[in-house]
Design an enzyme around this catalytic site. Sequence first.
Site, PDB file in Angstrom:
ATOM      1  N   LYS A  56      35.411  35.444  39.116  1.00  0.00           N
ATOM      2  CA  LYS A  56      36.512  36.376  38.886  1.00  0.00           C
ATOM      3  C   LYS A  56      37.549  35.850  37.903  1.00  0.00           C
ATOM      4  O   LYS A  56      38.257  36.635  37.272  1.00  0.00           O
ATOM      5  CB  LYS A  56      37.164  36.747  40.211  1.00  0.00           C
ATOM      6  CG  LYS A  56      36.245  37.562  41.107  1.00  0.00           C
ATOM      7  CD  LYS A  56      36.999  38.279  42.189  1.00  0.00           C
ATOM      8  CE  LYS A  56      36.085  39.233  42.947  1.00  0.00           C
ATOM      9  NZ  LYS A  56      36.795  40.040  43.947  1.00  0.00           N
ATOM     10  N   LYS A  99      27.370  41.699  42.834  1.00  0.00           N
ATOM     11  CA  LYS A  99      27.714  42.618  43.912  1.00  0.00           C
ATOM     12  C   LYS A  99      28.557  43.793  43.407  1.00  0.00           C
ATOM     13  O   LYS A  99      29.259  43.683  42.399  1.00  0.00           O
ATOM     14  CB  LYS A  99      28.442  41.883  45.026  1.00  0.00           C
ATOM     15  CG  LYS A  99      29.868  41.479  44.719  1.00  0.00           C
ATOM     16  CD  LYS A  99      30.517  40.879  45.969  1.00  0.00           C
ATOM     17  CE  LYS A  99      31.979  40.548  45.743  1.00  0.00           C
ATOM     18  NZ  LYS A  99      32.634  40.012  46.958  1.00  0.00           N
ATOM     19  N   LYS A 140      35.092  46.714  43.548  1.00  0.00           N
ATOM     20  CA  LYS A 140      36.112  47.660  43.078  1.00  0.00           C
ATOM     21  C   LYS A 140      36.892  47.111  41.900  1.00  0.00           C
ATOM     22  O   LYS A 140      37.597  47.849  41.213  1.00  0.00           O
ATOM     23  CB  LYS A 140      37.057  48.030  44.208  1.00  0.00           C
ATOM     24  CG  LYS A 140      37.861  46.894  44.804  1.00  0.00           C
ATOM     25  CD  LYS A 140      38.739  47.385  45.943  1.00  0.00           C
ATOM     26  CE  LYS A 140      39.567  46.254  46.542  1.00  0.00           C
ATOM     27  NZ  LYS A 140      38.736  45.232  47.195  1.00  0.00           N
TER      28      LYS A 140
END
Length: 285
Positions: free
Chosen positions: A58, A137, A140
């Site tokens: 991330k 995965k 959102k």
Amino acid sequence: MQTSMKQMIACLLACGLDPHKSIIYKQSDVHQHTQLAWIFSSLVSTVRLRRFPQWKEKSKALADTHGLYSYPVLQAADILLFNTTHVPVGADQNVHVHLTNEIGEKFNKIYGETFQKVEIQDTPCSRVLSLRDPTSKMSKSASTHMSRVNITDSDDDIWLKIRRAVTDSQSKVAYEPETRPGVSNLIRIHSGFSGMSHEEICEKAEGLNTGQYKMAVAECVIDAIRPIRSKYEELMEDDDYLNQVLQQGGEQASEIAHKTWEKVKENIGISRLGTTSGEKVGTKV
């Protein structure tokens, strides 16, 4: 932020969470979360945090910030603050529960028995992957909305997203996660919404190509999400009820968190002089 919080609480309630059985609240309403996270941050090395795969992944997509870097510590505080015994998580989150137990054990060793070991609660839910990249995965926070199905998506949105989901050049519907991740991801999604096993789905899809099978998946997902979306839209019009749920949950959560935090302060020696565990005091630490 206000809109996002409102949408989240409405989604949780629409999906079936009962505020009479579950404590639903805003984390920002319970200040002990961040206080305990600060204490825990002194028990974890930066080397340990740097090994987390979620941070590596991330930080590239979002930003290399302290908040993202130290999030696993806050997550440990979220869990241990409420004397949690079991946590239902996906396989990719197991490492966070392991860190939680490491922190709890280290705290107990230094300051005395305070936290109990947390067990991972296995769930039948599969890890749902991105519709655009079936090797990662569904998230959102992904850059493209086409990678995920949202509870708020219209029937047409869901239809389009699943129709454009990445599969492969083979037409047969088969569950082969290693070699055919795209179609296998659709089978997992189908299984989650229908209750059928992967084997039952493949047997039922015999003779269909992947394009035809996508239509069956989309229909199943749309039928399942439609009543949830309807309830969500109804809840979004009832601010009074949503605020009532959050206020009640915040009060319940604060009561539990306060007791844990007072015990932590007493054990590490930062409680007000002369007080005992459980007393509510106004000292700022």
